[in-house]
Design an enzyme around this catalytic site. Structure first.
Site, PDB file in Angstrom:
ATOM      1  N   LYS A 195     -36.155 -35.927 -22.814  1.00  0.00           N
ATOM      2  CA  LYS A 195     -36.782 -34.948 -23.727  1.00  0.00           C
ATOM      3  C   LYS A 195     -38.245 -35.244 -23.948  1.00  0.00           C
ATOM      4  CE  LYS A 195     -34.054 -37.201 -25.579  1.00  0.00           C
ATOM      5  NZ  LYS A 195     -33.074 -38.108 -26.171  1.00  0.00           N
ATOM      6  N   GLU A 220     -29.882 -30.255 -19.417  1.00  0.00           N
ATOM      7  CA  GLU A 220     -28.996 -30.009 -20.570  1.00  0.00           C
ATOM      8  C   GLU A 220     -28.922 -31.212 -21.505  1.00  0.00           C
ATOM      9  OE1 GLU A 220     -27.014 -27.016 -21.426  1.00  0.00           O
ATOM     10  OE2 GLU A 220     -27.277 -28.291 -23.185  1.00  0.00           O
ATOM     11  N   GLY A 222     -25.471 -49.235 -32.873  1.00  0.00           N
ATOM     12  CA  GLY A 222     -26.005 -48.807 -31.587  1.00  0.00           C
ATOM     13  C   GLY A 222     -26.536 -47.388 -31.587  1.00  0.00           C
ATOM     14  N   ASP A 233     -38.238 -37.830 -31.811  1.00  0.00           N
ATOM     15  CA  ASP A 233     -37.129 -37.405 -30.948  1.00  0.00           C
ATOM     16  C   ASP A 233     -36.730 -35.955 -31.279  1.00  0.00           C
ATOM     17  OD1 ASP A 233     -34.690 -38.260 -29.161  1.00  0.00           O
ATOM     18  OD2 ASP A 233     -33.811 -37.342 -30.945  1.00  0.00           O
ATOM     19  N   LYS A 287     -37.120 -32.316 -28.998  1.00  0.00           N
ATOM     20  CA  LYS A 287     -36.013 -31.381 -28.778  1.00  0.00           C
ATOM     21  C   LYS A 287     -36.357 -29.998 -29.330  1.00  0.00           C
ATOM     22  CE  LYS A 287     -32.690 -35.176 -28.923  1.00  0.00           C
ATOM     23  NZ  LYS A 287     -31.911 -36.049 -29.820  1.00  0.00           N
TER      24      LYS A 287
HETATM   25  P1  NDP Z   1     -31.705 -47.185 -21.575  1.00  0.00           P
HETATM   26  O1  NDP Z   1     -32.900 -47.891 -22.110  1.00  0.00           O
HETATM   27  O2  NDP Z   1     -30.361 -47.643 -22.005  1.00  0.00           O
HETATM   28  O3  NDP Z   1     -31.746 -47.232 -19.975  1.00  0.00           O
HETATM   29  C1  NDP Z   1     -32.930 -47.055 -19.260  1.00  0.00           C
HETATM   30  C2  NDP Z   1     -32.666 -47.419 -17.812  1.00  0.00           C
HETATM   31  O4  NDP Z   1     -33.851 -47.164 -17.076  1.00  0.00           O
HETATM   32  C3  NDP Z   1     -32.317 -48.888 -17.592  1.00  0.00           C
HETATM   33  O5  NDP Z   1     -31.287 -49.013 -16.661  1.00  0.00           O
HETATM   34  C4  NDP Z   1     -33.605 -49.483 -17.032  1.00  0.00           C
HETATM   35  O6  NDP Z   1     -33.399 -50.553 -16.130  1.00  0.00           O
HETATM   36  C5  NDP Z   1     -34.144 -48.300 -16.275  1.00  0.00           C
HETATM   37  N1  NDP Z   1     -35.589 -48.396 -16.102  1.00  0.00           N
HETATM   38  C6  NDP Z   1     -36.525 -48.600 -17.037  1.00  0.00           C
HETATM   39  N2  NDP Z   1     -37.754 -48.617 -16.476  1.00  0.00           N
HETATM   40  C7  NDP Z   1     -37.551 -48.430 -15.157  1.00  0.00           C
HETATM   41  C8  NDP Z   1     -38.408 -48.360 -14.033  1.00  0.00           C
HETATM   42  N3  NDP Z   1     -39.711 -48.523 -14.166  1.00  0.00           N
HETATM   43  N4  NDP Z   1     -37.869 -48.146 -12.816  1.00  0.00           N
HETATM   44  C9  NDP Z   1     -36.535 -48.016 -12.654  1.00  0.00           C
HETATM   45  N5  NDP Z   1     -35.658 -48.069 -13.686  1.00  0.00           N
HETATM   46  C10 NDP Z   1     -36.169 -48.277 -14.923  1.00  0.00           C
HETATM   47  O7  NDP Z   1     -31.915 -45.640 -21.912  1.00  0.00           O
HETATM   48  P2  NDP Z   1     -30.805 -44.544 -22.235  1.00  0.00           P
HETATM   49  O8  NDP Z   1     -29.768 -44.577 -21.182  1.00  0.00           O
HETATM   50  O9  NDP Z   1     -30.400 -44.631 -23.643  1.00  0.00           O
HETATM   51  O10 NDP Z   1     -31.660 -43.188 -22.124  1.00  0.00           O
HETATM   52  C11 NDP Z   1     -32.026 -42.672 -20.870  1.00  0.00           C
HETATM   53  C12 NDP Z   1     -32.575 -41.262 -21.051  1.00  0.00           C
HETATM   54  O11 NDP Z   1     -31.584 -40.445 -21.626  1.00  0.00           O
HETATM   55  C13 NDP Z   1     -33.783 -41.163 -21.981  1.00  0.00           C
HETATM   56  O12 NDP Z   1     -34.656 -40.153 -21.524  1.00  0.00           O
HETATM   57  C14 NDP Z   1     -33.163 -40.755 -23.301  1.00  0.00           C
HETATM   58  O13 NDP Z   1     -34.052 -40.074 -24.133  1.00  0.00           O
HETATM   59  C15 NDP Z   1     -32.081 -39.827 -22.799  1.00  0.00           C
HETATM   60  N6  NDP Z   1     -30.981 -39.653 -23.737  1.00  0.00           N
HETATM   61  C16 NDP Z   1     -30.330 -40.732 -24.232  1.00  0.00           C
HETATM   62  C17 NDP Z   1     -29.307 -40.578 -25.126  1.00  0.00           C
HETATM   63  C18 NDP Z   1     -28.577 -41.733 -25.697  1.00  0.00           C
HETATM   64  O14 NDP Z   1     -27.702 -41.528 -26.543  1.00  0.00           O
HETATM   65  N7  NDP Z   1     -28.875 -42.964 -25.281  1.00  0.00           N
HETATM   66  C19 NDP Z   1     -28.870 -39.224 -25.538  1.00  0.00           C
HETATM   67  C20 NDP Z   1     -29.590 -38.152 -24.900  1.00  0.00           C
HETATM   68  C21 NDP Z   1     -30.611 -38.374 -24.034  1.00  0.00           C
HETATM   69  P3  NDP Z   1     -32.737 -51.936 -16.611  1.00  0.00           P
HETATM   70  O15 NDP Z   1     -31.284 -51.620 -16.846  1.00  0.00           O
HETATM   71  O16 NDP Z   1     -32.927 -52.857 -15.479  1.00  0.00           O
HETATM   72  O17 NDP Z   1     -33.461 -52.339 -17.849  1.00  0.00           O
HETATM   73  N1  HSE Z   2     -31.747 -41.184 -30.403  1.00  0.00           N
HETATM   74  C1  HSE Z   2     -31.183 -39.901 -30.291  1.00  0.00           C
HETATM   75  C2  HSE Z   2     -30.355 -39.563 -31.518  1.00  0.00           C
HETATM   76  C3  HSE Z   2     -30.275 -39.795 -29.088  1.00  0.00           C
HETATM   77  O1  HSE Z   2     -30.161 -40.411 -32.384  1.00  0.00           O
HETATM   78  O2  HSE Z   2     -29.903 -38.438 -31.604  1.00  0.00           O
HETATM   79  C4  HSE Z   2     -31.026 -39.418 -27.882  1.00  0.00           C
HETATM   80  O3  HSE Z   2     -31.446 -38.094 -27.963  1.00  0.00           O
END
Ligand code: NDP
Ligand code: HSE
Length: 445
Positions: A117, A141, A199, A213, A217
Site C-alpha cells: 500500500k 487486493e 504481533g 498505513d 489505504k
Molecule cells: P515482513 O517484514 O514480515 O517481510 C518482508 C520480507 O521482505 C522478508 O522476507 C524480507 O526478507 C524481505 N525483504 C526485505 N527487504 C528485501 C530486499 N531488499 N530484497 C529482497 N527481500 C527483501 O513484511 P510483511 O510480510 O508483514 O508485509 C509485506 C507486505 O505486505 C508489505 O507491503 C505490507 O504492507 C503488506 N501487508 C502486510 C500485512 C500484514 O498483516 N503483515 C497485511 C496487508 C498487507 P528477510 O525475511 O530475509 O528479512
Molecule cells: N499494520 C496493518 C494493520 C496491517 O494493522 O492493519 C497491514 O496493512
C-alpha cells in the site's frame, strides 16, 4: 484488438505451467508459499495451468524459515529472479527496492501482484503506466484491508455506479488498541504494548498509530472510487497518539466509541480524503467492529450502502487476497485478456482538509462561574458553528486541590473544519477556558 505484452519471452503460448516468483518471505510471503504449496492441485485446476514457484527473494537467505519454505528456492538475487517469471508477487513492502523490482518485472513481461500500500499510495501511477505500456496486469487486493475483498468491488463491481463515499476502519492495529482502551480502560501505551505482544503492531508502530498505513489505504480506495489520482500526500492524516483514556471514557458516556476512520467523499467541489480518530455512535455498525478486524462502508448512488467486513491483517488472511490476485492474473495468461488499467479520467479536484464538513464534540475545562457558557456559546455563534447540545457533567474537581473548574462538552451541528479550527482557537483565548481537553469529529451519525 487486444494489446499484446511487449515481451513475449516469458509468455507461454499454451501454458501448462506458469512461473511464479515471490519477492519477500516474511509474515505474508510465508503464507503465500503455504497456499501455493498446499493448494497446488486446486489452483492448477482453477487457473488451467500449474503454478510453479521458481524462486523466493529475501534479504537473508540464511535466516530460519517456516518448514513450508523450500530453502533451495531462496535467493538474494531479486533482480535476476523477476526476469524469469510469468507472475511476480511482491510482499517485501516499502518503496525501494520494491518499486524497481516491480518495474523490472513488468518490463520483462510479467504480471505483477503486490500487497504494498505504501508504494501504491505514493507512486501508483508509475506502476500503472509501466504495466499499461507492457500490456500486463497490476493487481493489489491485499494492499487494502488484508483479506477483505474491497479493491475489486470498488475497481470492478461498482464501476458502473457512482460512488459517493467510502468510510472505514482499515487499520487493525489501531482498532485493537482503541477497542482495548474502551473495554479494559487501558491507556494508549499499554494497549499499543499489548498489540505489539500479539504481533498486530510492528516493533515500530508509527505507521499504524500515526495513521500512515490507513492514509495509504484511503488514498488507494479514493483513487479507485472517484477515478481520480489521490496520493498519500493528499490525505489529511491524524493518528490516535493524542487519544487519551479520558477521551475514550467520555465517548462511552455520550453514547459513542472512538474509531480511527478513513473517509473519502465526493462533493460538487471535488473529493476530500482524511484519516482521523472519530466518535462513532454505538448504534452504528462500525462501532461493533472489534479487535483487529476491519470494515469498510461504501455508499454508491444506485447500489446504496454496502459494508465489507473481515480480517484486515495477518499472514494467512493477507495471503488469501494475494492468491486471489495470482489466480486472476494467471487466468489472463492462460485465456488471454487483461484486468483493469488505471482509471483517472475524472481528475476531480482533491480538496484540502479545511473543506471537510462534519459534526464535532469539543470538551473544555472551564472556570466554574456564571456566564461562562454564554461566553463560549457566543464564540461558536460568531464563527457560524451551531451548537447541537451542551453537557456539564456533575462532579467538579478534575484535579486534586482544584475545585473551581468544570467540564463542558459541546456537540456541534455540521461545520467546516476551517470554521471549527478558528472557533477552537478563539475559545482557547477566553480567560474562563483553562484548556481544551479534546476536539473530536463525530461520524456515522
Ligand atoms: P515482513 O517484514 O514480515 O517481510 C518482508 C520480507 O521482505 C522478508 O522476507 C524480507 O526478507 C524481505 N525483504 C526485505 N527487504 C528485501 C530486499 N531488499 N530484497 C529482497 N527481500 C527483501 O513484511 P510483511 O510480510 O508483514 O508485509 C509485506 C507486505 O505486505 C508489505 O507491503 C505490507 O504492507 C503488506 N501487508 C502486510 C500485512 C500484514 O498483516 N503483515 C497485511 C496487508 C498487507 P528477510 O525475511 O530475509 O528479512
Ligand atoms: N499494520 C496493518 C494493520 C496491517 O494493522 O492493519 C497491514 O496493512
Amino acid at each position: 484488438m487486444a494489446q499484446q505484452p511487449r515481451s513475449d519471452r516469458t509468455i507461454p503460448l499454451e501454458p501448462t505451467t506458469l512461473r511464479v516468483a515471490l519477492l519477500g518471505c516474511g509474515v505474508v510471503g510465508t503464507e503465500v508459499v503455504r497456499l501455493l504449496t498446499t493448494q497446488a492441485a486446486d489452483l492448477a485446476a482453477r487457473v488451467g495451468a500449474r503454478l510453479e514457484l521458481v524462486g523466493i527473494a529475501v534479504r537473508d537467505v540464511e535466516a530460519e524459515r517456516d518448514p513450508v519454505v523450500d530453502r533451495s528456492l531462496l535467493t538474494s538475487d531479486a533482480e535476476g529472479l523477476v526476469e524469469k517469471a510469468d507472475v511476480v508477487v511482491e510482499v517485501v513492502g516499502g518503496i525501494e527496492p520494491a518499486r524497481s523490482l516491480l518495474l523490472r518485472a513488468i518490463e520483462h513481461g510479467a504480471a505483477v501482484v503486490t500487497a504494498n500500500k505504501a508504494l501504491l499510495a505514493q507512486d501508483g501511477p508509475t506502476l500503472y503506466a509501466a504495466a499499461d505500456a507492457a500490456g500486463v496486469d497490476l493487481y493489489f487486493e491485499a494492499a487494502v484491508a488484508g483479506a477483505i475483498p474491497i479493491v475489486r468491488p470498488v475497481r470492478e463491481s461498482l464501476v458502473g455506479d457512482r460512488v459517493q463515499r467510502v468510510l472505514g476502519i482499515v487499520n487493525g492495529t489501531t482498532n485493537y488498541v482503541l477497542d482495548r482502551m474502551a473495554t479494559e480502560g487501558l491507556d494508549l501505551d499499554a494497549a499499543v504494548a499489548e498489540a505489539q505482544a500479539l504481533g498486530y503492531a510492528e516493533a515500530d508502530p508509527t505507521a499504524d498509530v500515526e495513521g500512515f498505513d490507513a492514509a495509504a489505504k484511503a488514498a488507494i480506495l479514493a483513487s479507485l472510487a472517484f477515478h481520480t489520482r489521490v496520493s498519500i500526500d493528499d490525505v489529511d492524516r491524524q493518528g490516535i497518539s493524542s487519544v487519551t483514556a479520558d477521551d475514550v471514557a467520555w465517548a462511552a458516556r455520550t453514547g459513542h466509541t472512538i474509531k480511527l476512520l478513513a473517509i473519502a467523499e465526493r462533493s460538487d467541489e471535488g473529493v476530500q480524503v482524511r484519516v482521523h480518530p472519530a466518535l462513532v455512535p454505538l448504534t452504528h455498525p462500525l462501532a461493533g467492529v472489534r479487535g483487529a478486524f476491519n470494515a469498510v462502508f461504501v455508499e454508491a448512488e444506485a447500489a446504496g450502502e454496502l459494508m465489507f467486513y473481515g480480517r484486515g491483517a495477518g499472514g494467512a488472511p493477507t495471503a488469501s487476497a494475494v492468491l486471489g490476485d495470482v489466480v486472476s492474473v494467471a487466468r489472463h495468461r492462460v485465456l488471454g485478456g487483461r484486468g483493469p488499467v488505471e482509471s483517472a479520467y475524472a481528475a476531480l479536484p482533491v480538496l484540502p482538509a479545511s473543506a471537510a464538513r462534519t459534526r464535532y464534540q469539543v470538551r473544555l475545562e472551564v472556570t466554574d462561574q456564571p456566564g461562562v457558557l454564554a461566553q463560549v456559546a457566543a464564540v461558536l455563534a460568531e464563527h457560524g458553528v451551531s451548537i447541537e447540545a451542551v453537557r456539564q457533567p456533575p462532579g467538579r474537581a478534575l484535579e486534586p486541590g482544584v475545585d473551581d473548574v468544570a467540564q463542558l462538552v459541546i456537540s456541534t451541528h455540521t461545520a467546516t473544519e476551517a470554521a471549527l479550527r478558528a472557533t477552537v482557537a478563539a475559545i482557547e483565548g477566553l480567560d474562563v477556558v483553562r484548556r481544551v481537553l479534546s476536539v473530536l469529529r463525530v461520524e456515522g451519525a
